[in-house]
Design a protein around this motif. Structure first.
Motif, mmCIF file in Angstrom:
data_model
loop_
_atom_site.group_PDB
_atom_site.id
_atom_site.type_symbol
_atom_site.label_atom_id
_atom_site.label_comp_id
_atom_site.label_asym_id
_atom_site.label_seq_id
_atom_site.Cartn_x
_atom_site.Cartn_y
_atom_site.Cartn_z
ATOM 1 N N LEU A 251 -10.915 -14.026 -6.878
ATOM 2 C CA LEU A 251 -9.531 -14.064 -6.437
ATOM 3 C C LEU A 251 -9.460 -13.782 -4.949
ATOM 4 O O LEU A 251 -10.120 -12.898 -4.438
ATOM 5 C CB LEU A 251 -8.681 -13.038 -7.196
ATOM 6 N N ASP A 252 -8.657 -14.576 -4.276
ATOM 7 C CA ASP A 252 -8.422 -14.392 -2.862
ATOM 8 C C ASP A 252 -6.972 -14.772 -2.592
ATOM 9 O O ASP A 252 -6.529 -15.848 -2.986
ATOM 10 C CB ASP A 252 -9.350 -15.286 -2.038
ATOM 11 N N PRO A 253 -6.175 -13.893 -1.980
ATOM 12 C CA PRO A 253 -6.550 -12.628 -1.380
ATOM 13 C C PRO A 253 -6.629 -11.512 -2.413
ATOM 14 O O PRO A 253 -6.355 -11.716 -3.584
ATOM 15 C CB PRO A 253 -5.400 -12.393 -0.399
ATOM 16 N N ARG A 254 -6.954 -10.346 -1.917
ATOM 17 C CA ARG A 254 -7.050 -9.194 -2.806
ATOM 18 C C ARG A 254 -5.668 -8.841 -3.348
ATOM 19 O O ARG A 254 -4.663 -9.048 -2.699
ATOM 20 C CB ARG A 254 -7.640 -8.008 -2.070
ATOM 21 N N ARG A 255 -5.672 -8.259 -4.519
ATOM 22 C CA ARG A 255 -4.437 -7.905 -5.187
ATOM 23 C C ARG A 255 -4.145 -6.419 -4.992
ATOM 24 O O ARG A 255 -5.055 -5.604 -4.866
ATOM 25 C CB ARG A 255 -4.530 -8.221 -6.676
ATOM 26 N N TYR A 256 -2.868 -6.112 -4.974
ATOM 27 C CA TYR A 256 -2.422 -4.737 -4.802
ATOM 28 C C TYR A 256 -1.895 -4.204 -6.124
ATOM 29 O O TYR A 256 -1.160 -4.886 -6.837
ATOM 30 C CB TYR A 256 -1.337 -4.647 -3.732
ATOM 31 N N GLN A 257 -2.268 -2.958 -6.428
ATOM 32 C CA GLN A 257 -1.841 -2.309 -7.654
ATOM 33 C C GLN A 257 -1.220 -0.960 -7.316
ATOM 34 O O GLN A 257 -1.706 -0.233 -6.449
ATOM 35 C CB GLN A 257 -3.008 -2.106 -8.619
ATOM 36 N N THR A 258 -0.151 -0.648 -8.033
ATOM 37 C CA THR A 258 0.553 0.617 -7.833
ATOM 38 C C THR A 258 0.383 1.489 -9.068
ATOM 39 O O THR A 258 0.663 1.045 -10.188
ATOM 40 C CB THR A 258 2.044 0.364 -7.562
ATOM 41 N N MET A 259 -0.045 2.714 -8.862
ATOM 42 C CA MET A 259 -0.182 3.672 -9.961
ATOM 43 C C MET A 259 1.010 4.628 -9.908
ATOM 44 O O MET A 259 1.209 5.338 -8.921
ATOM 45 C CB MET A 259 -1.496 4.451 -9.826
ATOM 46 N N PHE A 260 1.816 4.611 -10.982
ATOM 47 C CA PHE A 260 2.977 5.488 -11.068
ATOM 48 C C PHE A 260 2.539 6.806 -11.705
ATOM 49 O O PHE A 260 2.014 6.837 -12.821
ATOM 50 C CB PHE A 260 4.070 4.811 -11.893
ATOM 51 N N LEU A 261 2.768 7.902 -10.987
ATOM 52 C CA LEU A 261 2.243 9.206 -11.404
ATOM 53 C C LEU A 261 3.218 10.018 -12.237
ATOM 54 O O LEU A 261 2.875 11.117 -12.668
ATOM 55 C CB LEU A 261 1.862 10.016 -10.157
ATOM 56 N N ARG A 262 4.415 9.499 -12.467
ATOM 57 C CA ARG A 262 5.408 10.256 -13.207
ATOM 58 C C ARG A 262 5.833 9.531 -14.484
ATOM 59 O O ARG A 262 7.001 9.553 -14.856
ATOM 60 C CB ARG A 262 6.638 10.472 -12.322
ATOM 61 N N SER A 263 4.910 8.899 -15.139
ATOM 62 C CA SER A 263 5.245 8.153 -16.360
ATOM 63 C C SER A 263 5.688 9.061 -17.492
ATOM 64 O O SER A 263 6.343 8.615 -18.442
ATOM 65 C CB SER A 263 4.053 7.310 -16.803
ATOM 66 N N SER A 264 5.350 10.347 -17.446
ATOM 67 C CA SER A 264 5.757 11.266 -18.506
ATOM 68 C C SER A 264 7.193 11.754 -18.339
ATOM 69 O O SER A 264 7.745 12.391 -19.246
ATOM 70 C CB SER A 264 4.810 12.466 -18.543
ATOM 71 N N LEU B 115 0.780 5.787 -6.086
ATOM 72 C CA LEU B 115 -0.422 5.546 -5.300
ATOM 73 C C LEU B 115 -0.668 4.050 -5.292
ATOM 74 O O LEU B 115 -0.789 3.419 -6.337
ATOM 75 C CB LEU B 115 -1.623 6.284 -5.901
ATOM 76 N N VAL B 116 -0.719 3.450 -4.102
ATOM 77 C CA VAL B 116 -0.903 2.004 -3.953
ATOM 78 C C VAL B 116 -2.307 1.755 -3.452
ATOM 79 O O VAL B 116 -2.761 2.376 -2.482
ATOM 80 C CB VAL B 116 0.123 1.404 -2.984
ATOM 81 N N SER B 117 -3.014 0.845 -4.107
ATOM 82 C CA SER B 117 -4.390 0.538 -3.725
ATOM 83 C C SER B 117 -4.610 -0.965 -3.784
ATOM 84 O O SER B 117 -3.927 -1.683 -4.523
ATOM 85 C CB SER B 117 -5.383 1.243 -4.659
ATOM 86 N N LYS C 218 5.003 1.033 3.382
ATOM 87 C CA LYS C 218 3.877 1.128 4.307
ATOM 88 C C LYS C 218 2.759 0.172 3.899
ATOM 89 O O LYS C 218 2.112 -0.459 4.730
ATOM 90 C CB LYS C 218 3.356 2.562 4.353
ATOM 91 N N MET C 219 2.522 0.072 2.577
ATOM 92 C CA MET C 219 1.538 -0.894 2.094
ATOM 93 C C MET C 219 1.980 -2.319 2.429
ATOM 94 O O MET C 219 1.162 -3.160 2.843
ATOM 95 C CB MET C 219 1.376 -0.734 0.580
ATOM 96 N N VAL C 220 3.268 -2.631 2.261
ATOM 97 C CA VAL C 220 3.769 -3.965 2.597
ATOM 98 C C VAL C 220 3.563 -4.253 4.073
ATOM 99 O O VAL C 220 3.145 -5.351 4.460
ATOM 100 C CB VAL C 220 5.258 -4.087 2.210
ATOM 101 N N ASP C 221 3.824 -3.275 4.897
ATOM 102 C CA ASP C 221 3.689 -3.479 6.336
ATOM 103 C C ASP C 221 2.236 -3.636 6.757
ATOM 104 O O ASP C 221 1.933 -4.369 7.696
ATOM 105 C CB ASP C 221 4.320 -2.305 7.075
ATOM 106 N N ASP C 222 1.323 -2.942 6.059
ATOM 107 C CA ASP C 222 -0.096 -3.035 6.414
ATOM 108 C C ASP C 222 -0.781 -4.247 5.788
ATOM 109 O O ASP C 222 -1.902 -4.585 6.164
ATOM 110 C CB ASP C 222 -0.825 -1.771 5.958
#
Length: 785
Positions: A96-109, A87-89, A338-342
């Motif tokens: 801070l400018d610009p806003r930073r992007y963070q990726t949540m990895f859902l399969r760490s287990s 999940l990328v948010s 998709k996040m990179v493109d947007d």
């Protein structure tokens, strides 16, 4: 070629720290792959994929980044499991400018999930770094575009002042249309005069023109076009009948700030400043246009590099996500790309729009509407290697080897090395031909420098300020040096052959003029005005040499004082040139005799000629001290002054001899050697840093093998000790004549300078990398109140 190497080869070297670290992210994925191989248990999330075989590559997916396709092609069958890998948010942190992007990895287990979690954290760091740098550069070029627009307004104003176009309807107000900068066709009257003038930037008005011309695709049919045409015609008629051209109020607020580049221009500027009523001249207009054209070219090149930076980084993110999907058997690239493109990196179009505006403005105002000519200037073709250069280089090199063998045979046939006329030949002919030997050796060292600069990706064309596509490669320099060596060796061989043949004794005077003829050929080629034999490079060298001679009156640049440093290693060549003048103008060259070396006047010029290169370099340091107000330039000037004292003392010891001169020469030479060696290693090369990452070197190195730097430092010290040979009494070796020994010592100094050249430019390049300095600052001609 693998993408990692291609990525490095295409990046802007001065920005290499701002690019995505592809190799680092790749190493994390390799660790994850090794962990998966050691643990044969497949992860729960990958079981369905592995059972179906390797993940099929979707070419449209991995090519779907901004600039290649509009959006990602979505497969009709999607697995919800694939969409829930990450999940990328976007997070807006305070301050801070610009806003930073963070990726949540859902399969760490999952098995090996800690490596994937680390990968996405580092991937986010790299993306935020790239995004911040790109946005910063875009903001800079947008601000620079506004300044260029104001400068173009000033240039148009200057054109009106100088060219005095046809008066408008009011009789006193000047028409703007005569210089061809109307923002749109609707604002131009039938008779060519402009009815309304708003002080809009030139780049913006060109964009408006192009947008209005390109609007037809937004219209449904020809009715709208006809309506617009009628409206335009009515507007023109109304404006031409009811309005007058507005006065050019900008003319009162524009001041020419073209800096004088020579003593004559400086004096002229002072005289013109005393008389404020003096009108602008065509020379000022021509100079302002040259500066504006150069500013536009540099600005366009900057836009190209920024666009390339954006494209390469998007490609790198696409490639690394492709590799992640291949290793982990997941499909997380869809969401991330998709996040990179947007994001701003993929969705912003400011750079492309600015490029279009610059192209239109440059073609309109500097290429007279000729698009081919304008684009050829803005986008010069990349220099291509030519096979004929390699062919002629091989031919000249083979001829050089053959002539050397011929000279050796001629020397043995005449037994010149043991003949009574040996001293006469070495004292007369050897200095004449050794001048070319020093020049050829310096050119060979420069060619070696170019080869290693290219190998280690040191941007020497940018540092020297060569015009794109005109810089010489090492093959071209070797071609010139080998051609000159063929001429020199052919002259030596012909001279020896004519002396040996009794039938040619009546032409002895002619044979003695061969070296002088070679000098004439070299001078004619150097100053040849025709576009042959690398005219741009020759003129660049002539301009730098002229600025070196007029050192205090010109603002110094790196090519100027770099050339002056080369001249300090050619002191013996300058003395040989003095020998030329005295030998052919004062001596009896027909009989190879001269007595001018016993003259007091010759001794005075023997001192002066040796001091001139160091004196010019000292004056350059004083000029830089005046311009930059940096005390280091003053210290550098003192260094060259100490060298001048040492050269004078060594020359006095060489001519006078005596214990007193020996003590003075030894002391001054020792002090100068210590100072110059320290300056070379610490200041020019940036080495000997105790707390650096690389012990006793510097933090960043272009050559990975650190032993090369220590060998270079030792060689620098040893070759500088060659200064002491004259003081220590080594005037003649058992197997070498005194003239030959002097030539060997001078050659060692040229070799030392060649080694110095590489590390000096490497340090300059790394400083540019540390400051992200990839462009030259271009002076602008106007200042607006």
């Amino acid at each position: 070629m693998k993408f990692g190497k291609e990525f490095v080869s295409q990046m802007v070297q001065e920005w290499q720290d701002a690019y995505m670290d592809y190799n680092f992210l790749k190493s994390i994925l390799k660790d994850a792959l090794r962990h998966r191989q050691l643990n044969s248990q497949p992860s729960p999330g990958a079981s369905t994929t592995t059972s179906q075989g390797p993940l099929k590559r979707r070419g449209s997916l991995y090519r779907a980044f901004s600039g290649l396709t509009s959006r990602y092609t979505r497969s009709p069958r999607k697995s919800s499991e694939d969409e829930e890998v990450i999940l990328v948010s976007a997070v807006q942190e305070v301050g801070l400018d610009p806003r930073r992007y963070q990726t949540m990895f859902l399969r760490s287990s999952d098995n090996g999930g800690e490596y994937e979690l680390l990968f996405f954290r580092r991937l986010d760091d790299q993306f935020n770094k790239v995004l911040g740098f790109y946005k910063k550069k875009v903001e800079e070029v947008v601000a620079e575009a506004d300044e260029l627009s104001k400068q173009m307004n000033g240039l148009i104003t200057l054109r009106i002042r100088v060219e005095k176009p046809v008066m408008g309807l009011s009789g006193t107000n000047t028409s703007i249309a005569s210089v061809g900068i109307s923002p749109s066709p609707a604002s131009v009257s039938v008779n060519g005069t402009r009815s309304e003038w708003t002080q809009m930037s030139v780049i913006q008005e060109v964009e408006m023109t192009s947008e209005e011309i390109d609007k037809p695709e937004d219209r449904d049919d020809g009715t709208a076009k006809a309506a617009d045409t009628d409206h335009t015609a009515n507007s023109r008629n109304a404006n031409s009948s009811n309005c007058r051209p507005a006065p050019i109020s900008i003319t009162d607020h524009v001041h020419i700030t073209v800096q004088p580049q020579s003593p004559v221009l400086a004096a002229k500027e002072i005289l013109m400043s005393l008389n404020s009523d003096v009108s602008s001249t065509k020379a000022e207009l021509r100079k302002a246009e040259e500066l504006m054209m150069r500013a536009f070219r540099e600005f366009y090149q900057k836009l190209q590099l920024i666009k390339s930076y954006c494209f390469l980084n998007q490609l790198a993110f696409s490639k690394i996500m492709k590799k992640y999907d291949k290793i982990t058997h997941r499909n997380a690239s869809r969401s991330y790309l998709k996040m990179v493109d947007d994001s701003y990196l993929g969705s912003s179009n400011e750079v492309s729009r600015l490029m279009e505006r610059v192209e239109a403005a440059y073609i309109k105002h500097f290429a007279y509407g000729n698009r081919r000519k304008g684009m050829r200037t803005l986008r010069p073709k990349a220099k291509r290697e030519k096979h004929r250069i390699t062919f002629f280089l091989g031919c000249f090199t083979g001829c050089t080897v053959a002539l050397i063998v011929g000279i050796i045979v001629a020397l043995h046939a005449r037994d010149l090395l043991k003949s009574p006329g040996r001293d006469q030949y070495m004292n007369t002919m050897f200095p004449l031909y050794s001048l070319f030997g020093f020049i050829i050796l310096h050119m060979v060292m420069y060619a070696a420098n170019i080869y290693f600069w290219r190998r280690y990706r040191i941007n020497y064309p940018f540092i020297f300020g060569f015009k794109k596509g005109t810089e010489l490669g090492y093959r071209e320099v070797l071609l010139l040096s080998s051609g000159l060596s063929v001429l020199m060796l052919a002259g030596v061989l012909s001279n020896l052959d004519m002396d040996m043949d009794p039938r040619t004794e009546s032409y002895k005077a002619l044979t003695e003029l061969v070296p002088l003829g070679l000098v004439g050929v070299v001078i004619c080629i150097t100053f040849c005005p025709f576009n042959i034999i690398y005219r741009s490079s020759r003129f660049f060298l002539i301009q730098c040499a002229f600025r070196c001679i007029c050192a205090p009156f010109y603002k110094e640049s790196l090519p100027d004082f770099f050339l002056a440093d080369q001249l300090t290693s050619q002191v013996q060549a300058f003395r040989n040139l003095e020998f030329y003048i005295c030998y052919y103008g004062w001596g009896n060259f027909k009989r190879r005799t001269h007595k001018f070396e016993e003259s007091k006047l010759f001794e005075v010029f023997y001192f002066i000629v040796a001091v001139i290169p160091y004196w010019l370099r000292c004056l350059q340091c004083l000029r830089r001290l005046y311009d930059d107000r940096d005390t280091m330039h003053g210290v550098n000037g003192l260094k060259y002054f100490s060298t001048i004292v040492a050269v004078v003392a060594r020359t006095g010891h060489e001519l006078r001899r005596g214990f007193t001169w020996k003590i003075i020469a030894g002391t001054t030479s020792g002090v100068a050697m210590v100072i110059n060696t320290y300056w070379d290693l610490v200041i020019d090369w940036g080495l000997l840093r105790r707390n650096a990452k690389n012990s006793w070197l510097r933090d960043k190195l272009a050559i990975q093998n650190r032993s090369v730097y220590f060998v270079a430092m030792v060689l620098n010290v040893i070759l500088r000790l060659a200064w002491m040979q004259n003081i220590l009494g080594f005037r003649e070796a058992p197997f070498l004549h005194r003239r030959a020994l002097i030539a060997v010592i001078a050659s060692l100094e040229i070799i030392r300078r060649g080694i110095w050249n590489f590390f000096r430019l490497e340090n300059e390049h790394l400083n540019n990398v540390g400051k992200y300095r990839a462009f030259k600052s271009v002076p602008l001609p106007f200042n607006q109140d």
